[in-house]
Design a protein around this motif. Structure first.
Motif, PDB file in Angstrom:
ATOM      1  N   LEU A   8       0.454   6.659   0.434  1.00 17.97           N
ATOM      2  CA  LEU A   8       0.784   6.464   1.842  1.00 17.97           C
ATOM      3  C   LEU A   8       0.053   5.287   2.471  1.00 17.97           C
ATOM      4  O   LEU A   8       0.334   4.912   3.598  1.00 17.97           O
ATOM      5  CB  LEU A   8       0.414   7.729   2.639  1.00 17.97           C
ATOM      6  CG  LEU A   8       1.021   9.020   2.151  1.00 17.97           C
ATOM      7  CD1 LEU A   8       0.592  10.147   3.061  1.00 17.97           C
ATOM      8  CD2 LEU A   8       2.518   8.917   2.125  1.00 17.97           C
ATOM      9  N   ARG A  68       3.501  -2.401   7.356  1.00 15.92           N
ATOM     10  CA  ARG A  68       3.699  -1.147   8.066  1.00 15.92           C
ATOM     11  C   ARG A  68       4.207  -1.367   9.484  1.00 15.92           C
ATOM     12  O   ARG A  68       3.925  -2.375  10.116  1.00 15.92           O
ATOM     13  CB  ARG A  68       2.381  -0.368   8.163  1.00 15.92           C
ATOM     14  CG  ARG A  68       1.690  -0.128   6.836  1.00 15.92           C
ATOM     15  CD  ARG A  68       0.513   0.817   7.011  1.00 15.92           C
ATOM     16  NE  ARG A  68       0.994   2.111   7.445  1.00 15.92           N
ATOM     17  CZ  ARG A  68       1.501   3.020   6.613  1.00 15.92           C
ATOM     18  NH1 ARG A  68       1.601   2.745   5.333  1.00 15.92           N
ATOM     19  NH2 ARG A  68       1.914   4.179   7.051  1.00 15.92           N
ATOM     20  N   PRO A 108       3.991   7.084   6.473  1.00 13.98           N
ATOM     21  CA  PRO A 108       4.243   6.131   5.382  1.00 13.98           C
ATOM     22  C   PRO A 108       5.392   5.201   5.726  1.00 13.98           C
ATOM     23  O   PRO A 108       6.239   5.509   6.557  1.00 13.98           O
ATOM     24  CB  PRO A 108       4.596   7.034   4.189  1.00 13.98           C
ATOM     25  CG  PRO A 108       5.057   8.315   4.804  1.00 13.98           C
ATOM     26  CD  PRO A 108       4.286   8.484   6.068  1.00 13.98           C
ATOM     27  N   LYS A 117       0.207   1.841  -3.408  1.00 17.20           N
ATOM     28  CA  LYS A 117       0.339   2.219  -2.007  1.00 17.20           C
ATOM     29  C   LYS A 117       1.742   1.940  -1.468  1.00 17.20           C
ATOM     30  O   LYS A 117       2.109   2.436  -0.406  1.00 17.20           O
ATOM     31  CB  LYS A 117      -0.689   1.492  -1.146  1.00 17.20           C
ATOM     32  CG  LYS A 117      -0.513  -0.023  -1.103  1.00 17.20           C
ATOM     33  CD  LYS A 117      -1.662  -0.670  -0.347  1.00 17.20           C
ATOM     34  CE  LYS A 117      -1.528  -2.190  -0.317  1.00 17.20           C
ATOM     35  NZ  LYS A 117      -2.677  -2.797   0.383  1.00 17.20           N
ATOM     36  N   VAL A 145       7.054   8.096  -0.748  1.00 10.80           N
ATOM     37  CA  VAL A 145       6.385   9.382  -0.579  1.00 10.80           C
ATOM     38  C   VAL A 145       7.444  10.468  -0.475  1.00 10.80           C
ATOM     39  O   VAL A 145       8.303  10.428   0.401  1.00 10.80           O
ATOM     40  CB  VAL A 145       5.495   9.385   0.680  1.00 10.80           C
ATOM     41  CG1 VAL A 145       4.843  10.746   0.872  1.00 10.80           C
ATOM     42  CG2 VAL A 145       4.449   8.298   0.575  1.00 10.80           C
TER      43      VAL A 145
END
Length: 491
Positions: free
Chosen positions: A34, A189, A195, A228, A232
């Protein structure tokens, strides 16, 4: 451990072990994927990462987010989107060799007769555009003017596993980065509490359990990219993300106190050794703590008005249903999740297609149309790109018994249909043409690589310039082969 080593060395070793393994109760391992910093560490070849605005890396983006509705097993284009009324005159006749032209078939068809099976379902023109839609899609037919149906998609793979892998990662060879991971890596992000890439596997029509392939995490994996950036997976029951809840007896203030202590120890360790992965560990633990609040709020539908729930259909009240996951997808993109991928299985219809396809279409029709309408009324459809499709198409010839109301179809990579909506894509149009048998493309072919290049383009990314060095090659989603943005699809 050698007890004769100096005390300082032993103390350092124990401290290192403590820092690496503390905080597991937070679900640090499960939540490792995440974590991403506000800006991704993009390859210098692409000129650095984009900021939180989502304006793209290489040019202004038309879309900020993607919802990918993946119909695993391969829907029949000839029964849903690619209307071929003249095929009824060919019912039960062998497919002409001039059409099949010696093309590759699966082991299930090799050496067997290829008898033409027209669709038993009726089609009608829909919307101002008059695009032909199957009777199995009454709700999507009402939003036809928002859809762009590409009828000329084609792929290289003829079996499910490599075909799904190719569609999701750009290569039939496992180990490559998925589309959502590339977007996370390139664009960074949009929300620090959730996430950037979420995957949900939806329950499917209960009568379609006879021939269902597994889904593998590599379809949403990060491959050679930092972990990363991998997707998810949200669960339909219990904790939406594994190990999200505090263990019994642990209170939120106690968890915060422990996190503060471990973070301080980690920062001291970072000062001593300078390992950048320690920063990731700190971020993992902090994200895990924030998600203990953000994820339950995200998945709690009690604040959704009844008229919104009704848009998605009655199945929205069932946990894990495609309809419920579509609604959750809307809530995710509304909160800044960049890429949501919904998998819906059960589309592999070698026998008994009419009954099974009817059930599968029921699962996804109203929910998909409801998602489009919901995004549109919230002003989110313009910059949210929806993609709907499976790994390949189905043959015009039959498998199993053949009657006017019962037949099956084999795998067909030569041509199949997907639809797109929103995100700067033209609505109310069809693109590409197949022959009268829905077997070969006769106009405007679109390869999977072209589709992926077009998706990246809408997010402001030049597919040729988003790269990552790995094993001596600048890897990219579209590979080393030719790929083109399909500009005729762009509004």
């Amino acid at each position: 451990m050698d007890t004769n080593q100096p005390t300082d060395h032993r103390r350092g070793f124990l401290k290192d072990c403590l820092l690496r393994h503390c905080g597991m109760g937070l679900g640090a391992t499960a939540l490792a994927s995440l974590i991403s910093q506000t800006h991704s560490h993009a390859n210098p070849a692409v000129g650095g990462a984009a900021g939180l605005s989502g304006d793209g890396l290489h040019f202004p983006a038309r879309a900020k987010r993607v919802i990918f509705l993946f119909m695993a097993g391969a829907p029949s284009q000839i029964d849903l989107f690619d209307h071929k009324p003249e095929l009824h005159q060919q019912f039960g006749k062998p497919l002409p060799p001039s059409v099949s032209n010696g093309q590759r078939v699966t082991a299930m068809t090799k050496g067997k007769q290829q008898l033409v099976a027209p669709s038993m379902f009726s089609f009608a023109p829909q919307g101002k555009s008059g695009m032909m839609m199957s009777e199995l899609l009454p709700h999507l037919s009402k939003v036809a003017d928002d859809l762009c149906i590409v009828k000329s998609l084609n792929t290289d793979a003829i079996n499910h596993d490599p075909a799904k892998t190719l569609f999701c990662t750009g290569s039939q060879i496992p180990g490559k980065a998925s589309l959502g991971s590339w977007l996370s890596y390139g664009l960074g992000r949009m929300n620090e509490n959730l996430p950037d890439f979420v995957v949900m596997n939806s329950a499917f029509w209960t009568g379609g359990t006879g021939n269902v392939q597994a889904l593998y995490s590599r379809l949403w994996g990060s491959g050679f990219l930092p972990s990363k950036h991998q997707g998810v997976s949200f669960q339909p029951s219990g904790d939406p993300v594994l190990f999200l809840s505090n263990p019994p007896g642990v209170t939120p203030p106690g968890r915060q106190h422990m996190l503060d202590l471990v973070s301080e120890l980690n920062r001291q360790h970072l000062d001593e050794v300078g390992d950048p992965e320690i920063k990731t560990t700190i971020a993992q633990q902090e994200m895990a703590f924030r998600m203990q609040t953000s994820v339950p709020e995200l998945t709690d539908l009690s604040d959704e008005p009844e008229h919104v729930l009704d848009q998605y259909g009655p199945e929205v009240h069932k946990s894990g249903s495609f309809a419920r996951n579509c609604l959750l997808a809307r809530r995710m993109v509304e909160r800044g999740v960049r890429f949501v991928q919904l998998f819906h299985r059960g589309w592999d219809h070698h026998v008994g297609l009419p009954k099974k396809l009817r059930g599968q279409a029921y699962d996804v029709d109203q929910a998909s149309a409801g998602l489009i309408a919901d995004l549109k009324q919230r002003g989110l459809l313009d910059d949210t790109l929806i993609v709907f499709g499976g790994e390949f198409g189905r043959t015009t010839f039959c498998q199993g018994k053949l009657t006017p109301t019962d037949y099956g179809r084999d795998h067909h990579p030569r041509c199949f249909s997907v639809w797109m909506a929103g995100g700067g894509i033209k609505g109310g149009m069809t693109y590409g043409q197949t022959d009268e048998f829905s077997y070969n493309i006769v106009e405007d072919p679109v390869h999977i690589r072209d589709l992926n290049a077009t998706i990246l383009h809408q997010l402001g990314i030049d597919h040729r310039r988003l790269t990552f060095p790995f094993r001596g090659l600048d890897q990219r989603l579209t590979g080393v082969e030719e790929a083109h943005v399909v500009k005729d699809l762009l509004a």
